[in-house]
Design an enzyme around this catalytic site. Structure first.
Site, PDB file in Angstrom:
ATOM      1  N   ASN A 307      25.148 -63.195 -17.047  1.00 59.40           N
ATOM      2  CA  ASN A 307      25.166 -61.832 -17.574  1.00 59.40           C
ATOM      3  C   ASN A 307      25.050 -60.840 -16.415  1.00 59.40           C
ATOM      4  OD1 ASN A 307      25.190 -59.703 -19.332  1.00 59.40           O
ATOM      5  ND2 ASN A 307      23.382 -60.301 -20.478  1.00 59.40           N
ATOM      6  N   HIS A 338      13.776 -57.907 -24.051  1.00 57.54           N
ATOM      7  CA  HIS A 338      14.341 -58.814 -25.049  1.00 57.54           C
ATOM      8  C   HIS A 338      13.517 -58.867 -26.331  1.00 57.54           C
ATOM      9  CE1 HIS A 338      16.932 -60.394 -21.804  1.00 57.54           C
ATOM     10  NE2 HIS A 338      17.684 -60.865 -22.789  1.00 57.54           N
TER      11      HIS A 338
END
Length: 435
Positions: A307, A338
């Protein structure tokens, strides 16, 4: 826990696919020069609003409100104060939304709404754009609207000055996924007049389509393999290693497929490679570098390539800001961003230790392994160990309960990160000799 559950990735892909015609239409109208600059901003903003309503329903307000508030802060605060207040508000809002998910999952013991999960995913991406833009303003890379918006002018002039920022925060090609697009690139693309030739665009999109089809076919095969075998609840000794490897492979294929689709959507709208790169700005980097991710024998390199736009954003936002233990701070913030689920806290802190150990192990190995046969053997063993540790971390991060996390930690799979922790402890004492 069902390890084959891939959360909200598939629904997001469906909505991203539905946005393709509008992305191509935007690109076509820009090539035909049928749009004024303000019309382009409005088209991207209206598309973002429509996509948010279609994908999130009433939960879209959880994204629209912070985007509007961030625009107000950008337009009214002094440039040196924008980042501090924008960061504080955005992360506070996102944390409250994640706490709502915790309340549903852990207290009420209910399955969260799919639309709410999509909203949280979009909110995390909005946090990236808000903080990236606020940092650009603080560093002088972007001229803040606050310098001119306080002047006496009509409401329409104020709205025109705020429109580029609001459109950037909600433009539909990046609303649900995709690499982080800087405001400079976004603005240059919207205001620019030179675009990728249609033939090259068709080839780029066709190639990405073939990649997605290939990955989806591999997923079908791998899903059958995982479904036919035992799970972590009933695996036996070394069989658990096989279960972990193939399950993590299924997760990785899903992410690769989604990242390529997101990248294709940005490419279709004209925000891909070759557009809007200003002097000193890093070029467009897609999130999925599959070859490097699957062949590297270094956890640190895998971390930088996994990512990629998010890794680069975390490096700029946290790691480069100084302070003690920047690596640990970066992974701790990533766990916060997250959502701070138990598996995420454990997984990201474990990841930080593995990266630190990786630096020491490979530094030590480069000093003492000289012959090429030993180097080849070392690379093969390091590759296998790296992939197994990444698989372990991935399953830990995806764990949604303490019982699922305990199943993973209590299996033979914990041997692999424990080996790196032991080496970190032993080599850390000798760090000064080969630093």
């Amino acid at each position: 826990m069902d390890w084959l559950q891939l959360f909200f990735l598939h629904p997001v892909s469906l909505y991203q696919g539905a946005a393709f015609p509008f992305a191509l239409l935007f690109n076509y109208l820009c090539i035909m020069d049928s749009f004024s600059t303000h019309a382009r901003y409005l088209f991207l903003l209206a598309g973002g609003g429509a996509l948010a309503l279609a994908a999130m329903g009433s939960f879209a307000l959880l994204v629209l409100i912070p985007a509007l508030w961030a625009t107000v802060l950008i337009c009214w605060l002094h440039p040196r104060d924008v980042h501090r207040w924008a960061f504080f508000f955005q992360m506070s809002w996102q944390t409250l939304c994640h706490l709502g998910l915790h309340y549903t999952e852990y207290y009420l013991q209910e399955r969260p709404s799919m639309r709410f999960c999509i909203t949280l995913s979009s909110l995390m991406l909005l946090t990236q754009r808000v903080t990236s833009l606020s940092l650009d303003i603080c560093e002088g890379k972007v001229k803040a609207a606050s310098r001119g918006i306080r002047e006496r002018s009509s409401l329409s002039e104020h709205l025109c000055k705020a429109l580029p920022y609001f459109s950037y925060l909600l433009f539909f090609p990046a609303l649900l996924g995709g690499p982080l697009c800087s405001f400079q690139r976004f603005q240059a693309r919207v205001q620019g007049s030179s675009y990728l030739c249609p033939r090259r665009l068709v080839w780029a999109l066709s190639w990405r389509g073939l990649q997605i089809v290939g990955l989806e076919c591999l997923k079908v095969v791998l899903r059958k393999v995982v479904s036919a075998g035992a799970g972590l609840t009933d695996c036996w000794q070394l069989q658990c290693v096989r279960v972990m490897w193939f399950t993590a492979g299924l997760f990785k294929l899903t992410y690769y497929s989604c990242w390529i689709l997101d990248d294709a959507l940005l490419q279709a709208a004209g925000f891909g490679p070759g557009f809007g790169q200003s002097p000193g700005e890093e070029g467009y980097i897609p999130d999925a570098d599959i070859w490097t991710l699957e062949t590297t024998h270094r956890i640190s390199l895998f971390t930088r390539k996994w990512n990629q736009s998010t890794a680069r954003w975390l490096r700029r936002l946290v790691f480069q800001q100084g302070g003690a233990w920047p690596l640990l701070q970066t992974f701790a913030f990533s766990a916060w961003w997250h959502g701070l689920h138990p598996g995420q806290v454990f997984g990201f802190l474990c990841w930080a230790l593995m990266v630190e150990a990786d630096y020491l192990i490979h530094t030590f190995a480069s000093m003492f392994i000289r012959s090429w046969p030993m180097q080849l053997l070392y690379r093969m063993l390091a590759w296998a160990h790296t992939q197994l540790i990444i698989a372990y971390i991935m399953l830990a991060v995806q764990a949604r309960s303490l019982s699922s996390l305990w199943l993973l930690c209590n299996s033979y799979n914990s041997v692999f990160p424990v080996v790196y922790c032991i080496l970190l402890f032993l080599l850390g004492k000798r760090k000064h000799t080969f630093n």
